[in-house]
Each structure stands twice: as C-alpha cells, then as structure tokens.
Design a protein around this motif. Structure first.
Motif, PDB file in Angstrom:
ATOM      1  N   ARG A   1      35.784  40.756  57.124  1.00  0.00           N
ATOM      2  CA  ARG A   1      35.411  39.957  55.818  1.00  0.00           C
ATOM      3  C   ARG A   1      34.503  41.068  54.872  1.00  0.00           C
ATOM      4  O   ARG A   1      34.044  42.061  55.354  1.00  0.00           O
ATOM      5  CB  ARG A   1      34.491  38.794  56.259  1.00  0.00           C
ATOM      6  N   LEU A   2      34.469  40.463  53.754  1.00  0.00           N
ATOM      7  CA  LEU A   2      33.433  41.218  52.729  1.00  0.00           C
ATOM      8  C   LEU A   2      32.317  40.484  52.276  1.00  0.00           C
ATOM      9  O   LEU A   2      32.153  39.493  52.839  1.00  0.00           O
ATOM     10  CB  LEU A   2      34.312  41.191  51.419  1.00  0.00           C
ATOM     11  N   ASN A   3      31.478  41.325  51.624  1.00  0.00           N
ATOM     12  CA  ASN A   3      30.457  40.688  51.078  1.00  0.00           C
ATOM     13  C   ASN A   3      31.185  40.102  49.645  1.00  0.00           C
ATOM     14  O   ASN A   3      31.330  40.774  48.837  1.00  0.00           O
ATOM     15  CB  ASN A   3      29.436  41.812  50.343  1.00  0.00           C
ATOM     16  N   TYR A   4      31.299  38.884  49.636  1.00  0.00           N
ATOM     17  CA  TYR A   4      32.374  38.356  48.786  1.00  0.00           C
ATOM     18  C   TYR A   4      31.836  37.590  47.597  1.00  0.00           C
ATOM     19  O   TYR A   4      30.742  36.576  47.927  1.00  0.00           O
ATOM     20  CB  TYR A   4      33.449  37.565  49.229  1.00  0.00           C
ATOM     21  N   ALA A   5      31.788  38.056  46.177  1.00  0.00           N
ATOM     22  CA  ALA A   5      30.952  37.375  45.176  1.00  0.00           C
ATOM     23  C   ALA A   5      31.641  36.376  44.414  1.00  0.00           C
ATOM     24  O   ALA A   5      31.298  35.485  43.875  1.00  0.00           O
ATOM     25  CB  ALA A   5      30.519  38.484  44.234  1.00  0.00           C
ATOM     26  N   GLY A   6      33.227  36.496  44.438  1.00  0.00           N
ATOM     27  CA  GLY A   6      33.862  35.481  43.812  1.00  0.00           C
ATOM     28  C   GLY A   6      35.302  36.116  43.243  1.00  0.00           C
ATOM     29  O   GLY A   6      35.405  37.478  43.275  1.00  0.00           O
ATOM     30  N   THR A   7      36.018  35.434  42.664  1.00  0.00           N
ATOM     31  CA  THR A   7      37.441  35.809  42.057  1.00  0.00           C
ATOM     32  C   THR A   7      37.327  35.196  40.467  1.00  0.00           C
ATOM     33  O   THR A   7      37.135  34.295  40.180  1.00  0.00           O
ATOM     34  CB  THR A   7      38.388  35.187  42.882  1.00  0.00           C
ATOM     35  N   TYR A   8      37.950  36.044  39.703  1.00  0.00           N
ATOM     36  CA  TYR A   8      38.325  35.891  38.323  1.00  0.00           C
ATOM     37  C   TYR A   8      39.645  35.586  38.218  1.00  0.00           C
ATOM     38  O   TYR A   8      40.453  36.114  38.793  1.00  0.00           O
ATOM     39  CB  TYR A   8      37.839  36.893  37.332  1.00  0.00           C
ATOM     40  N   VAL A   9      39.939  34.598  37.342  1.00  0.00           N
ATOM     41  CA  VAL A   9      41.378  34.257  37.172  1.00  0.00           C
ATOM     42  C   VAL A   9      41.510  34.344  35.408  1.00  0.00           C
ATOM     43  O   VAL A   9      40.448  33.901  34.649  1.00  0.00           O
ATOM     44  CB  VAL A   9      41.566  32.776  37.405  1.00  0.00           C
ATOM     45  N   GLN A  10      42.438  35.026  35.122  1.00  0.00           N
ATOM     46  CA  GLN A  10      42.851  35.228  33.616  1.00  0.00           C
ATOM     47  C   GLN A  10      44.377  35.255  33.631  1.00  0.00           C
ATOM     48  O   GLN A  10      45.170  35.847  34.262  1.00  0.00           O
ATOM     49  CB  GLN A  10      41.953  36.455  33.150  1.00  0.00           C
ATOM     50  N   LYS A  11      44.661  35.301  32.164  1.00  0.00           N
ATOM     51  CA  LYS A  11      45.956  35.418  31.676  1.00  0.00           C
ATOM     52  C   LYS A  11      46.205  37.008  31.937  1.00  0.00           C
ATOM     53  O   LYS A  11      45.758  38.044  31.973  1.00  0.00           O
ATOM     54  CB  LYS A  11      46.358  35.263  30.234  1.00  0.00           C
ATOM     55  N   TYR A  12      47.521  37.392  32.849  1.00  0.00           N
ATOM     56  CA  TYR A  12      47.958  38.596  32.964  1.00  0.00           C
ATOM     57  C   TYR A  12      48.449  39.378  31.676  1.00  0.00           C
ATOM     58  O   TYR A  12      49.126  38.709  30.780  1.00  0.00           O
ATOM     59  CB  TYR A  12      48.841  38.688  33.923  1.00  0.00           C
ATOM     60  N   LEU A  13      47.964  40.590  31.603  1.00  0.00           N
ATOM     61  CA  LEU A  13      48.411  41.592  30.464  1.00  0.00           C
ATOM     62  C   LEU A  13      49.032  42.599  31.108  1.00  0.00           C
ATOM     63  O   LEU A  13      48.455  43.073  32.176  1.00  0.00           O
ATOM     64  CB  LEU A  13      47.332  41.709  29.483  1.00  0.00           C
ATOM     65  N   SER A  14      50.125  43.038  30.365  1.00  0.00           N
ATOM     66  CA  SER A  14      50.787  44.296  30.802  1.00  0.00           C
ATOM     67  C   SER A  14      50.019  45.378  30.406  1.00  0.00           C
ATOM     68  O   SER A  14      48.852  45.420  29.453  1.00  0.00           O
ATOM     69  CB  SER A  14      52.260  44.535  30.071  1.00  0.00           C
ATOM     70  N   GLU A  15      50.020  46.679  30.700  1.00  0.00           N
ATOM     71  CA  GLU A  15      49.264  47.817  30.389  1.00  0.00           C
ATOM     72  C   GLU A  15      49.349  48.267  28.942  1.00  0.00           C
ATOM     73  O   GLU A  15      48.335  48.326  28.209  1.00  0.00           O
ATOM     74  CB  GLU A  15      49.756  49.114  31.081  1.00  0.00           C
ATOM     75  N   ALA A  16      50.352  47.829  28.437  1.00  0.00           N
ATOM     76  CA  ALA A  16      50.495  47.955  26.842  1.00  0.00           C
ATOM     77  C   ALA A  16      49.623  47.024  26.286  1.00  0.00           C
ATOM     78  O   ALA A  16      48.987  47.370  25.095  1.00  0.00           O
ATOM     79  CB  ALA A  16      52.009  47.959  26.381  1.00  0.00           C
ATOM     80  N   GLU A  17      49.593  45.676  26.542  1.00  0.00           N
ATOM     81  CA  GLU A  17      48.932  44.768  25.971  1.00  0.00           C
ATOM     82  C   GLU A  17      47.412  45.017  26.267  1.00  0.00           C
ATOM     83  O   GLU A  17      46.403  44.670  25.337  1.00  0.00           O
ATOM     84  CB  GLU A  17      49.392  43.234  26.777  1.00  0.00           C
ATOM     85  N   ILE A  18      47.229  45.464  27.303  1.00  0.00           N
ATOM     86  CA  ILE A  18      45.721  45.866  27.756  1.00  0.00           C
ATOM     87  C   ILE A  18      45.121  46.883  26.662  1.00  0.00           C
ATOM     88  O   ILE A  18      44.166  46.934  26.206  1.00  0.00           O
ATOM     89  CB  ILE A  18      45.272  46.252  29.073  1.00  0.00           C
ATOM     90  N   GLU A  19      45.989  47.858  26.287  1.00  0.00           N
ATOM     91  CA  GLU A  19      45.786  49.028  25.488  1.00  0.00           C
ATOM     92  C   GLU A  19      45.329  48.432  24.029  1.00  0.00           C
ATOM     93  O   GLU A  19      44.425  48.851  23.245  1.00  0.00           O
ATOM     94  CB  GLU A  19      46.877  50.125  25.450  1.00  0.00           C
TER      95      GLU A  19
END
Length: 346
Positions: A244-262
């Motif tokens: 197990r981890l020291n677990y802080a949480g998980t974010y959920v967001q719309k997926y973006l391609s590398e070009a979209e992130i750029e």
C-alpha cells in the motif's frame, strides 16, 4: 428434499450474482504507460498535470463501512521546500498546497494507508460522457535493503464500477522514498544534494502524481475503487496490505492528448496565498501518524504477471451492488419453475 435443494441453490446463486463484481480476474499491469511527477517537479516546471476541470476524490472520503481494527491508518504529511523563488500557485491547488511564497512552499497531504485486502471505495460524478484521466496522488517507502526485491515492491490498483482492474508498480519511480524527511531546500534538491539510489528511486519523501491512467465513463455517478499492488514479477501480493501507499487521493479530469496539453492554458487565478485547508467529509477516525511507516509483511505466494495493456477501453458502468439483477431474475424464474415441478411430482 429436492425442493429444499433447489431453494439452497437459489440462495447461493443470488449471493454470487448480487455481490459487487470487483474487477474479476487478474489486474492488468499498466506500469509502463503511466507517468509520474513529484509535487516539486510540478511546481518547478509548471507542469500541466492537474488542470482546471480536475475533481479531487480525497483518500479520507471512502464509503466503505469499516470499523475497529480494519479502519485505515491516517496521517497528514507536511512538506516544505525553502528558497523557492518564483514559484506560484499556478494551477490553483487548494487541495494540498498550504502556502506558496518567495522564501518557502508548504504542502499538506492528509493520507490513509488501507488495512483491508479489498478496495477502498469512493463515489464521484462526471457531468459528461467521455474519456477521463485519473491522477493518483501518493508515495511509499522502500528501504535500501529492499530495493529490487519483488516481495517488497509498492504500488496500487484502480478500477471503476467494478470494471477492469489496472495496477501500477511505483517501485522504480520518484514516488518512492527511503526515510521520513519532510524539509528540503530548493538548491539542495536541484543539485541532487539528497542522492538517488539505483538510478531511479529517490530518498526524498515527495508525493508522486501518477497520471495517464485513462478510462471511458458515462455521464453520472460512478464508484472508484482503490487497491494495493496485486503482484510484482512472480510474487503474489494480493493477500497482503504491505504494498500500500501513503495515499492522498485521486483526481478525475477530461483526458487530453499531448498536443492538446501543449495548447492548454490555465485560467487567470488570484495571487492570494492559500492559508486554510478545506474540510473533508470524513473525520479522521484513528490517531494521526506523521513519522512512522506501516509494517511490511512478508509475502510468499506466487503468480505470473500478464503483459501490460492500454487503459483506453471502457469499463463496466453498472451501479455497484447487484450488477446482474436481470440475470438473477431469469435464473430465479427458472429455479422457481423447477421447484414447482418437484412439488407436483410429490
């Protein structure tokens, strides 16, 4: 006698059909496709990992009905890097960033470490159907003598709505640390003052942000399931909470391609310092621990690892609980008919 037997079989089938189908089968290893950055690297490079539409599922907001000795351990990790000139709260982090000033940057991460073998479960909602990215926030200790020992590896698994389970082994990432040290200087980290081991693992207690975990979702409410690492090499770790981890949480967001992130740009945020932490919906139920790691049990069971695959496929989207109610009803009707048949013969 035969009628009784049919009724017993009916009950057994109902139980089998109505329990949550938590990721039946072996976890799919996606370690090679998942990326990691520490909170230091994110701030220093203004990385676009957490974006404006991201929803945090805090680790402390689990929905499991857990009590007594099975309650997860909890602790808040406060991390400080001094002399962080030029750092700003560029992505409006109000979840973990406590303060960002020219002389120091401080984060606080309320964490859990699970004490159950099954998943920690969480509710979340998305407004639109589409492809989503999950960013898991956590880290784990691997001591120097345990490096490259599969039985001591750390990581996590995730699934949604009881669909396919995906696992990530974090043992060769910077989300692994050697000791519980929380205070750093900017120049010291940049100069590699605190040395890395075996070229990848780090001695720094830095929270890792594990991203590029991609799952298709329908619009509406979903259940997120978080597990410990299931296996490493031929070591079966599924019957231990040691990975197990020291677990802080998980974010959920719309997926973006590398070009979209750029091309992505953040909205204009105010420059006010974040000085208070938002309250979570679940109060800590065990004493907070800020310096001690959980004991790592020894694991002797073995299994074979599958080949890594992509996570772009859509998971099951039924509500958790009795996921096969239609099938159950059909079977019950058939079994009821069988019971009537036996009755008529007697």
């Amino acid at each position: 006698m035969k009628k009784t037997l049919v009724l017993v079989i009916s009950v057994i089938l109902m139980i089998a059909l109505c329990v949550p189908l938590y990721a039946a089968g072996k976890a799919i290893d996606i370690t090679d496709t998942v990326k990691c950055a520490t909170m230091f690297e994110m701030m220093d490079g203004k990385l676009k990992i957490i974006r404006d539409d991201a929803i945090l599922i805090p680790a402390t907001d689990y929905t499991n009905a857990i009590s007594g000795d099975d309650l997860p351990g909890t602790g808040t990790r406060t991390l400080t890097v001094t002399n962080t000139v030029g750092w700003t709260n560029y992505f409006n982090d109000q979840d973990f960033l406590l303060d960002a000033a020219d002389d120091s940057t401080i984060w606080q991460y309320p964490c859990i470490w699970s004490k159950i073998l099954g998943p920690m479960t969480y509710d979340f909602t998305v407004e639109e159907a589409g492809t989503y990215e999950f960013v898991v926030v956590g880290c784990a200790q691997i001591k120097e003598e345990a490096v490259d020992n599969d039985a001591k590896d750390r990581g996590f698994c995730v699934s949604v709505d009881g669909g396919d389970k995906y696992q990530v082994n974090i043992s060769d990432t910077k989300g692994v640390f050697r000791s519980y040290t929380y205070d750093y200087t900017y120049d010291g980290v940049k100069a590699d003052e605190i040395k890395t081991a075996n070229g990848v693992n780090t001695t720094n207690y830095f929270m890792g942000y594990y991203y590029n975990i991609v799952i298709d979702l329908t619009a509406g409410k979903h259940q997120f399931e978080y597990w410990g690492l299931e296996y490493s090499g031929d070591q079966d770790l599924s019957q231990s909470t040691g990975p197990r981890l020291n677990y802080a949480g998980t974010y959920v967001q719309k997926y973006l391609s590398e070009a979209e992130i750029e091309l992505y740009t953040y909205p204009e945020y105010t420059t006010e310092e974040v000085t208070t932490k938002p309250e979570t919906t679940k109060a800590a139920t065990t004493a907070e621990v800020t310096t001690a790691a959980p004991t790592e049990p020894t694991v002797d069971d073995t299994t074979a690892a599958p080949a890594p695959v992509s996570t772009t496929g859509a998971p099951k989207t039924e509500e958790s609980g009795c996921k096969s109610s239609v099938g159950a009803c059909v079977l019950l009707v058939a079994l009821a008919g069988t019971a009537v048949f036996f009755k008529k013969r007697h």
